[in-house]
Design an enzyme around this catalytic site. Structure first.
Site, short mmCIF file in Angstrom:
data_model
loop_
_atom_site.label_atom_id
_atom_site.label_comp_id
_atom_site.label_asym_id
_atom_site.label_seq_id
_atom_site.Cartn_x
_atom_site.Cartn_y
_atom_site.Cartn_z
CE LYS A 1 4.48 -2.22 7.43
NZ LYS A 1 3.49 -1.20 7.81
CB THR B 1 5.20 0.14 -2.57
OG1 THR B 1 6.05 -0.35 -1.52
CG2 THR B 1 5.96 0.12 -3.88
CD1 TRP C 1 8.82 -3.04 -4.52
CD2 TRP C 1 9.74 -4.03 -6.31
NE1 TRP C 1 9.94 -3.72 -4.09
CE2 TRP C 1 10.52 -4.34 -5.17
CE3 TRP C 1 10.12 -4.53 -7.56
CZ2 TRP C 1 11.66 -5.14 -5.24
CZ3 TRP C 1 11.26 -5.33 -7.62
CH2 TRP C 1 12.02 -5.63 -6.48
CE LYS D 1 -2.73 0.72 3.60
NZ LYS D 1 -2.07 -0.43 4.17
CB ALA E 1 -4.97 1.26 10.68
NE ARG F 1 -0.29 4.98 8.71
CZ ARG F 1 -0.51 3.71 8.98
NH1 ARG F 1 -0.86 3.36 10.20
NH2 ARG F 1 -0.39 2.80 8.06
CG PHE G 1 -3.83 -2.74 8.86
CD1 PHE G 1 -2.78 -3.56 8.44
CD2 PHE G 1 -3.77 -2.21 10.13
CE1 PHE G 1 -1.70 -3.84 9.28
CE2 PHE G 1 -2.69 -2.50 10.98
CZ PHE G 1 -1.67 -3.31 10.54
CG PHE H 1 4.34 -9.43 -6.71
CD1 PHE H 1 5.43 -9.36 -5.87
CD2 PHE H 1 3.16 -8.79 -6.32
CE1 PHE H 1 5.36 -8.69 -4.66
CE2 PHE H 1 3.08 -8.12 -5.12
CZ PHE H 1 4.19 -8.07 -4.29
#
Length: 554
Positions: free
Chosen positions: A103, A71, A408, A69, A271, A92, A299, A380
Site C-alpha cells: 500500500k 482521501t 485529491w 476512500k 476490515a 484509523r 474496504f 481522475f
C-alpha cells in the site's frame, strides 16, 4: 507534479495546540507528542454534552486501481468546513505492514491528507507498538504459567492466543517454539498474527474507559484446559499489567488535515480480518467536539461498513446519519472485466458492466441498514463525461445522488458539492437497522450477512468450524455479534469472483471466540491473519537522507 509526501512536506502545519483550541480543547487536556501531535484526555469533553452528526465513508469492492476512500473522507471534512460547518475526522492509524508492503502511506493523498504524514505512517504515537507489547505480554504469561507448574492445567495443544507484530511476515504464520531444553519452555505449535488483527487491538478500539478496557482484557479466552473449559486472561491475573501498557494508547490522537481541519487518528484494525473501524472513544470525542464527524470503515460496504454497523454501532450505541459510497471509473471498468493495464482507456460499456457492484453496495446501505447514502465519484483526469454519466444516470434511476469529487486535486474546494449533499442527507429521516438481531444463533447471523450483504446462496461450515460452534453454544457466547474475515476483493470468499457474483456459497473454515472484544470471528476462504509482502515491497522505495527527509511514502 508533486508526490503525496512532497505535498505534505510543503504544507504549512499549525501547532496542535491551535488546532485543539479551534474545537474548544484547552492545552491542559492535551498530552503533547512534539508540536504537531497530541493525545487528548477525557477532560476535553467537560461541559460538552451535545453530539454532532456522524457520516460514514465506505466504498465499492476494492480493485488494484484503488478507490481513494481515505482521501475522500479527508476532503469531505475539509469541504464541510468550506461551507461553514464545524467538522472533524475520526480515522484509523496506518499499520506498518501495509506501509512497507503493497500500500505505501495511508494518510490520504494529493491535497486531501492528514499531517504530519510521515509520523502518522511511521510509528506515530506508538499505539500499535503498545498493542504488540500488550499482546505478547499475555503470550509470555501463558507459557510462563505452563513452565511454572501449570496450576490452571492449560492444554498446550489448545492454546488459541498467538503472538503478534506489526509487519507483513508470512514466515511467522506457523511456528514451533520452546525448543532447546526444559529451561527454554514447553515445545509447542505457535504462530503470529499482524498486530492490527490482534484481539487487543479490537479491545482498544471498542473500549470506552480504562475500567472497560481491563474488564474486556480479562474476558479474553487464551485457550482451554485439559477438561475442555475456557481459560481467560483474568485467570492469569493479566488484565492489570496489560492495561498499564495500553493506558496511553487508549487516549485518542489529535492531528490535522492540510487545511487545518482537526482529525482524530486512532486505532487500526483491518476490515478484512478484523472489524475495520477507528476507536469508539475517538468517534465519541469527535461527536462531542464538532457538528459533523466524518469517519471511515475499511474496504467496501460488505466488510468495513457492515462491521461498523453490526459491531461498532451495536456495542457503542452509535448510528450513522449518512453514508458516502466511494466509486471510481477505473474500479468499475475493472469490475466490468477490463485488465488493469487498460483501465485508462475510455470504455463506457465496461463502466456499465461494472455498475452491478456499485448497486449492491448501495443496496446494502439503503435497503439493509436503511441509512441515506450518496455516491462519491472520485474523479481522475482521464475519466470522460460519458463514463461519469453512466454512474450519475444509473444512480439517479434508483433515487441516489452521484457527485463528482475532486479532493485529491483541489482539497476541500473539490469536496464542496459532496459536503452539501452529505449535510442534506443528515437532515433526512433515518430508520437505521442492524443486518441481524442479537437473539439469532451464530449460524443464523453468519447466514444473514452472507445472504443479505454478500448475496450468497448458502453457507457451508467445515468440521473445524462446527466444533467451535458447539463450544460457542455450550459456553453461552452465541449472543455475540459476528466479525467475518473475508477477502476484500469479492463479495464472495473467492478473490476471482469480481463485480456482483451470483449463485455462490461462503465457506466458514474456522471460528474464533473473541470474548474480550465481544464478537465471534468467522474465517472464510483462504483469508490469512498474517499478510505477506508482495514481490516488490513498497519498502524498496522508502529512504531517508542526511537531513532526515523521508522519500517514497507515496
Amino acid at each position: 507534479m508533486l508526490t503525496d509526501i512532497e505535498i505534505a512536506q510543503n504544507a504549512i502545519i499549525k501547532p496542535i495546540t491551535k488546532i485543539a483550541e479551534s474545537i474548544g480543547i484547552k492545552e491542559e487536556s492535551l498530552e503533547l507528542y512534539g508540536q504537531y501531535k497530541a493525545k487528548v484526555k477525557s477532560s476535553s469533553l467537560d461541559g460538552k454534552d451535545k453530539d454532532g452528526k456522524l457520516i460514514l465513508v465506505t466504498a465499492i469492492t476494492p480493485t488494484p486501481a484503488g478507490e481513494g476512500k481515505t482521501t475522500t473522507s479527508i476532503g469531505l471534512a475539509d469541504g464541510l468546513r468550506k461551507i461553514g460547518k464545524k467538522s472533524m475526522l475520526a480515522l484509523r492509524e496506518p499499520s506498518l505492514g501495509p506501509v512497507f508492503g503493497v500500500k505505501g502511506g495511508a494518510a490520504g493523498g494529493g491535497y486531501a491528507q492528514v499531517i504530519p504524514m510521515e509520523d502518522i505512517n511511521l510509528h506515530f504515537t506508538g499505539d500499535i507498538h503498545a498493542v504488540t507489547a500488550a499482546n505478547n505480554l499475555l503470550a509470555a504469561l501463558i507459557d510462563n504459567h505452563i513452565y511454572q507448574g501449570n496450576e490452571l492445567k492449560i492444554d498446550s495443544r489448545r492454546i488459541t492466543w498467538k503472538r503478534c507484530l506489526d509487519m507483513n511476515d508470512r514466515q511467522l504464520r506457523y511456528a514451533i517454539d520452546g525448543l532447546g531444553g526444559k529451561t527454554n519452555g514447553m515445545p509447542r505449535e505457535d504462530g503470529f498474527d499482524i498486530s492490527v488483527a490482534s484481539e487487543i487491538m479490537a479491545i482498544l478500539c471498542l473500549s470506552q474507559s480504562i475500567t472497560d478496557l481491563k474488564e474486556k482484557i480479562g474476558q479474553i479466552i487464551i485457550g482451554y484446559d485439559f477438561d475442555g473449559e475456557p481459560v481467560t486472561a483474568s485467570m492469569l491475573k493479566a488484565q492489570g499489567a496489560i492495561a498499564v501498557l495500553l493506558k496511553d494508547a487508549l487516549k485518542p490522537n489529535l492531528v490535522q488535515t492540510l487545511e487545518g481541519t482537526p482529525a482524530f487518528v486512532h486505532g487500526g484494525p483491518f476490515a478484512n480480518i478484523a472489524h475495520g473501524c477507528n476507536s469508539v472513544m475517538a468517534t465519541k470525542y469527535a461527536l462531542r467536539l464538532s457538528d459533523y464527524v466524518v469517519t471511515e470503515a475499511g474496504f467496501g460496504a460488505d466488510l468495513g461498513a457492515e462491521k461498523f454497523c453490526d459491531i461498532k454501532c451495536r456495542i457503542a450505541g452509535l448510528r450513522p446519519d449518512a453514508v458516502v459510497i466511494v466509486a471510481t471509473i477505473k474500479a468499475l471498468k475493472y469490475h466490468g472485466g477490463i485488465n488493469k493495464k487498460d483501465l485508462g482507456v475510455t470504455n463506457v460499456q465496461a463502466v456499465e458492466r461494472g455498475m452491478p457492484n456499485l448497486y449492491k453496495h448501495i443496496e446494502n446501505i439503503t435497503k439493509v441498514f436503511k441509512v441515506p447514502a450518496v455516491v462519491s465519484i472520485n474523479k481522475f483526469s482521464k475519466d470522460t463525461k460519458e463514463e461519469i454519466d453512466v454512474i450519475k444516470k444509473g444512480c439517479e434511476a434508483i433515487g441516489i445522488a452521484a457527485v463528482e469529487c475532486l479532493v485529491w486535486e483541489k482539497g476541500g474546494e473539490g469536496g464542496i458539492e459532496l459536503a452539501k449533499e452529505a449535510v442534506r442527507l443528515c437532515d433526512m429521516e433515518n430508520k437505521f437497522e442492524f443486518c441481524y438481531e442479537s437473539s439469532l444463533s451464530i449460524t443464523e447471523k453468519i447466514k444473514a450477512i452472507a445472504t443479505r450483504i454478500y448475496g450468497a446462496d448458502s453457507v457451508e461450515f467445515t468440521s473445524e468450524a462446527k466444533a467451535v460452534l458447539k463450544i460457542i453454544n455450550e459456553k453461552g457466547y452465541n449472543t455475540l455479534p459476528v466479525c467475518i474475515a473475508k477477502t476484500q476483493f469479492s463479495f464472495s470468499d473467492n478473490t476471482k469472483l469480481i463485480n456482483r457474483p451470483l449463485g455462490f456459497e461462503i465457506t466458514v473454515r474456522d471460528l474464533r471466540i473473541s470474548a474480550g472484544a465481544g464478537f465471534i470471528v468467522a474465517l472464510t476462504g483462504e483469508i490469512m491473519t498474517m499478510p505477506g509482502l508482495p514481490k516488490t515491497p513498497a519498502a524498496e522505495s522508502i529512504d531517508i537522507d542526511e537531513d532526515g527527509k523521508i522519500t517514497g511514502l507515496f
